[in-house]
Design an enzyme around this catalytic site. Structure first.
Site, PDB file in Angstrom:
ATOM      1  N   GLY A  29       8.831   6.273   6.885  1.00  0.00           N
ATOM      2  CA  GLY A  29       9.741   5.846   7.203  1.00  0.00           C
ATOM      3  C   GLY A  29      10.322   4.453   8.316  1.00  0.00           C
ATOM      4  O   GLY A  29      11.031   4.849   7.792  1.00  0.00           O
ATOM      5  N   PHE A  30       9.343   4.159   9.192  1.00  0.00           N
ATOM      6  CA  PHE A  30       9.886   2.594   9.548  1.00  0.00           C
ATOM      7  C   PHE A  30       9.720   1.046   8.488  1.00  0.00           C
ATOM      8  O   PHE A  30       9.675   0.628   9.393  1.00  0.00           O
ATOM      9  CB  PHE A  30       9.496   2.576  11.330  1.00  0.00           C
ATOM     10  CG  PHE A  30      10.562   3.386  11.887  1.00  0.00           C
ATOM     11  CD1 PHE A  30      11.439   2.529  12.300  1.00  0.00           C
ATOM     12  CD2 PHE A  30      10.147   4.204  12.780  1.00  0.00           C
ATOM     13  CE1 PHE A  30      12.421   3.729  13.104  1.00  0.00           C
ATOM     14  CE2 PHE A  30      10.823   5.274  13.346  1.00  0.00           C
ATOM     15  CZ  PHE A  30      11.582   4.506  14.257  1.00  0.00           C
ATOM     16  N   ARG A  75       6.915  -0.860   5.896  1.00  0.00           N
ATOM     17  CA  ARG A  75       6.119  -0.868   4.482  1.00  0.00           C
ATOM     18  C   ARG A  75       4.168  -1.243   5.082  1.00  0.00           C
ATOM     19  O   ARG A  75       4.167  -2.043   5.896  1.00  0.00           O
ATOM     20  CB  ARG A  75       6.790  -1.981   4.566  1.00  0.00           C
ATOM     21  CG  ARG A  75       8.009  -1.498   3.147  1.00  0.00           C
ATOM     22  CD  ARG A  75       8.926  -2.999   2.895  1.00  0.00           C
ATOM     23  NE  ARG A  75       9.812  -2.157   1.801  1.00  0.00           N
ATOM     24  CZ  ARG A  75       9.576  -2.554   1.230  1.00  0.00           C
ATOM     25  NH1 ARG A  75       8.654  -3.054   0.076  1.00  0.00           N
ATOM     26  NH2 ARG A  75      11.036  -1.948   0.358  1.00  0.00           N
ATOM     27  N   ASP A  93       1.130  15.831  13.420  1.00  0.00           N
ATOM     28  CA  ASP A  93       1.533  15.894  12.650  1.00  0.00           C
ATOM     29  C   ASP A  93       0.677  15.755  12.037  1.00  0.00           C
ATOM     30  O   ASP A  93       0.659  14.653  10.524  1.00  0.00           O
ATOM     31  CB  ASP A  93       2.266  13.906  12.616  1.00  0.00           C
ATOM     32  CG  ASP A  93       3.482  14.321  10.891  1.00  0.00           C
ATOM     33  OD1 ASP A  93       3.235  15.362  10.269  1.00  0.00           O
ATOM     34  OD2 ASP A  93       3.699  13.651  10.713  1.00  0.00           O
ATOM     35  N   LEU A  99       1.182  -1.317  -0.324  1.00  0.00           N
ATOM     36  CA  LEU A  99      -0.431  -0.009   0.372  1.00  0.00           C
ATOM     37  C   LEU A  99       0.948   1.377   0.166  1.00  0.00           C
ATOM     38  O   LEU A  99       0.959   2.441  -0.225  1.00  0.00           O
ATOM     39  CB  LEU A  99      -0.875   0.288   0.870  1.00  0.00           C
ATOM     40  CG  LEU A  99      -1.823  -1.089   1.081  1.00  0.00           C
ATOM     41  CD1 LEU A  99      -2.241  -1.176   2.153  1.00  0.00           C
ATOM     42  CD2 LEU A  99      -2.912  -0.517   0.624  1.00  0.00           C
ATOM     43  N   GLY A 100       2.079   1.075   0.634  1.00  0.00           N
ATOM     44  CA  GLY A 100       3.298   2.517   1.032  1.00  0.00           C
ATOM     45  C   GLY A 100       3.667   1.801   1.805  1.00  0.00           C
ATOM     46  O   GLY A 100       3.915   1.297   2.478  1.00  0.00           O
ATOM     47  N   LYS A 101       4.941   2.902   1.315  1.00  0.00           N
ATOM     48  CA  LYS A 101       6.235   3.096   2.290  1.00  0.00           C
ATOM     49  C   LYS A 101       6.601   4.332   3.363  1.00  0.00           C
ATOM     50  O   LYS A 101       6.067   5.171   3.013  1.00  0.00           O
ATOM     51  CB  LYS A 101       7.439   2.835   1.348  1.00  0.00           C
ATOM     52  CG  LYS A 101       7.347   1.698   0.725  1.00  0.00           C
ATOM     53  CD  LYS A 101       9.498   1.601   0.066  1.00  0.00           C
ATOM     54  CE  LYS A 101       8.899   0.768  -1.111  1.00  0.00           C
ATOM     55  NZ  LYS A 101      10.365   0.807  -2.333  1.00  0.00           N
TER      56      LYS A 101
HETATM   57  P1  ADP Z   1       4.529   6.653   7.827  1.00  0.00           P
HETATM   58  O1  ADP Z   1       6.115   7.075   7.402  1.00  0.00           O
HETATM   59  O2  ADP Z   1       4.131   7.794   7.123  1.00  0.00           O
HETATM   60  O3  ADP Z   1       3.838   6.703   9.286  1.00  0.00           O
HETATM   61  P2  ADP Z   1       2.871   4.791   7.573  1.00  0.00           P
HETATM   62  O4  ADP Z   1       3.842   3.700   7.859  1.00  0.00           O
HETATM   63  O5  ADP Z   1       1.943   5.193   8.625  1.00  0.00           O
HETATM   64  O6  ADP Z   1       3.741   6.071   6.903  1.00  0.00           O
HETATM   65  O7  ADP Z   1       2.303   4.537   5.975  1.00  0.00           O
HETATM   66  C1  ADP Z   1       2.945   3.892   5.070  1.00  0.00           C
HETATM   67  C2  ADP Z   1       2.175   3.708   3.793  1.00  0.00           C
HETATM   68  O8  ADP Z   1       1.286   3.121   3.408  1.00  0.00           O
HETATM   69  C3  ADP Z   1       1.052   5.317   3.833  1.00  0.00           C
HETATM   70  O9  ADP Z   1       1.369   6.157   3.251  1.00  0.00           O
HETATM   71  C4  ADP Z   1      -0.701   4.946   3.173  1.00  0.00           C
HETATM   72  O10 ADP Z   1      -0.244   5.021   1.943  1.00  0.00           O
HETATM   73  C5  ADP Z   1      -0.462   3.376   3.231  1.00  0.00           C
HETATM   74  N1  ADP Z   1      -0.856   2.851   4.549  1.00  0.00           N
HETATM   75  C6  ADP Z   1      -1.127   3.462   5.856  1.00  0.00           C
HETATM   76  N2  ADP Z   1      -1.823   3.089   6.868  1.00  0.00           N
HETATM   77  C7  ADP Z   1      -2.930   2.276   5.730  1.00  0.00           C
HETATM   78  C8  ADP Z   1      -4.398   2.201   6.259  1.00  0.00           C
HETATM   79  N3  ADP Z   1      -5.247   1.922   7.318  1.00  0.00           N
HETATM   80  N4  ADP Z   1      -4.860   1.624   5.081  1.00  0.00           N
HETATM   81  C9  ADP Z   1      -4.486   1.697   3.579  1.00  0.00           C
HETATM   82  N5  ADP Z   1      -2.974   2.470   3.312  1.00  0.00           N
HETATM   83  C10 ADP Z   1      -2.140   2.441   4.711  1.00  0.00           C
END
Ligand code: ADP
Length: 312
Positions: free
Chosen positions: A48-49, A51, A161, A44-46
């Protein structure tokens, strides 16, 4: 007997890729304590800590968004404390506009945090596709953000944040506030840690001046969010971070004349240098921007990528 076409060449395993995948994350993750297995889906995304992956509970096909944090990233005690703080804090929250925390566990390789899946990602993704939103859409999202924020502040918790990427949107177009990585319990002015954390463009003047973060500093960030959604860019964006900080400290920004006059009034009543001069969350909801303008009950999913037709 018809001649047969030659079979397609067998796909050659891409050795370097399969080796890479093996070291990354197994397809199935098992919670040793409960015996439940989860199948890993798309990334879904990456962050800071972590994935973040889609994962399915193989017992009932329930889907989650799972933050996967490699143990190697939290080997130092202070790193681990940060994650534990985020988990404990998020676990204690139950509100319809806060991302639901389901459960967590760890194995040798990773810590897994199971969250409510927000399939339409975040306002950052919508903003990228749309650049600006209409007033009814902004009222729709802001009301839900304010509802979540009032809940947090009433519990004595600051988010610290607030930014588009932390406002998640589920399948049903409901907003969920998430990412409590920087959240903290509200402390007295004297006790407040004077460290600067949060998203540079949305930092409040008092945070930059190391006077600590209060509920008003979250309200400031909310004002920056509103500005960004309506104007298409953050209020204090410059090419140079030092210059941005200077603009924030002097509250130097411009309101496009095309902006709805009540939106202009609301933004300038939020972006006040002195925290005690800023509107409170209840005062924002009582502002004419909300009371004299239309807020839709629901938004169509198409509004993630195009201007919706909304009828009062
Ligand atoms: P950050 O470093 O901003 O804390 P996260 O680890 O919270 O990043 O999230 C990384 C990515 O995962 C986000 O940019 C988002 O795209 C995706 N993501 C996080 N939580 C959810 C969720 N509950 N549902 C869908 N996608 C999510």
């Amino acid at each position: 007997k018809p001649s047969q076409a030659a079979p397609p060449p067998a796909a050659k395993p891409n050795r370097s890729k399969s080796e890479h995948v093996k070291t990354e994350l197994a397809q199935v993750v098992v919670d040793a304590k409960t015996g439940r297995s989860y199948c890993k889906g798309k990334l879904l995304g990456k962050g800071g800590f972590a994935r973040c992956y889609e994962m399915t509970d193989l017992a009932n096909n329930k889907m989650y968004a799972v933050k996967v944090i490699p143990q190697s990233r939290v080997s130092k005690p202070h790193q681990r404390e940060k994650i534990i703080n985020e988990i404990e804090l998020h676990k204690s929250l139950q509100h319809k506009h806060v991302v639901k925390f389901s459960h967590h566990f760890e194995d040798q390789d990773n810590i897994y945090i199971f969250l409510e899946l927000c399939s339409r990602k975040s306002l950052a993704h919508i903003w990228k596709a749309r650049h600006t939103l209409t007033d009814p859409e902004v009222r729709y999202y802001l009301k839900q953000i304010i509802s979540a924020l009032k809940y947090l502040h009433n519990k004595g918790i600051l988010h610290r944040d607030l930014k588009l990427g932390n406002f998640f949107v589920n399948e049903n177009m409901d907003l969920r506030l998430g990412d409590f990585g920087l959240a903290a319990k509200l402390e007295t002015v004297e006790q407040r840690k004077k460290t600067i954390c949060g998203t540079p463009n949305y930092l409040a003047p008092e945070v930059l001046n190391r006077q600590g973060h209060g509920t008003e500093s979250d309200v400031w960030s909310l004002g920056c969010v509103m500005y960004t959604l309506l104007c298409g860019n953050p209020p204090f964006e410059t090419l140079d971070l030092k210059e941005t900080y200077k603009c924030i400290k002097e509250v130097r920004y411009s309101l496009p004349p095309s902006l709805n006059p009540s939106a202009q009034k609301l933004i300038s009543a939020i972006l006040q240098k002195n925290p005690s001069d800023r509107l409170t969350l209840d005062q924002i909801l009582a502002h004419e921007y909300f009371t004299k303008g239309f807020t839709p009950e629901k938004l169509p999913p198409s509004s993630c990528v195009m201007v919706p037709e909304l009828n009062p």
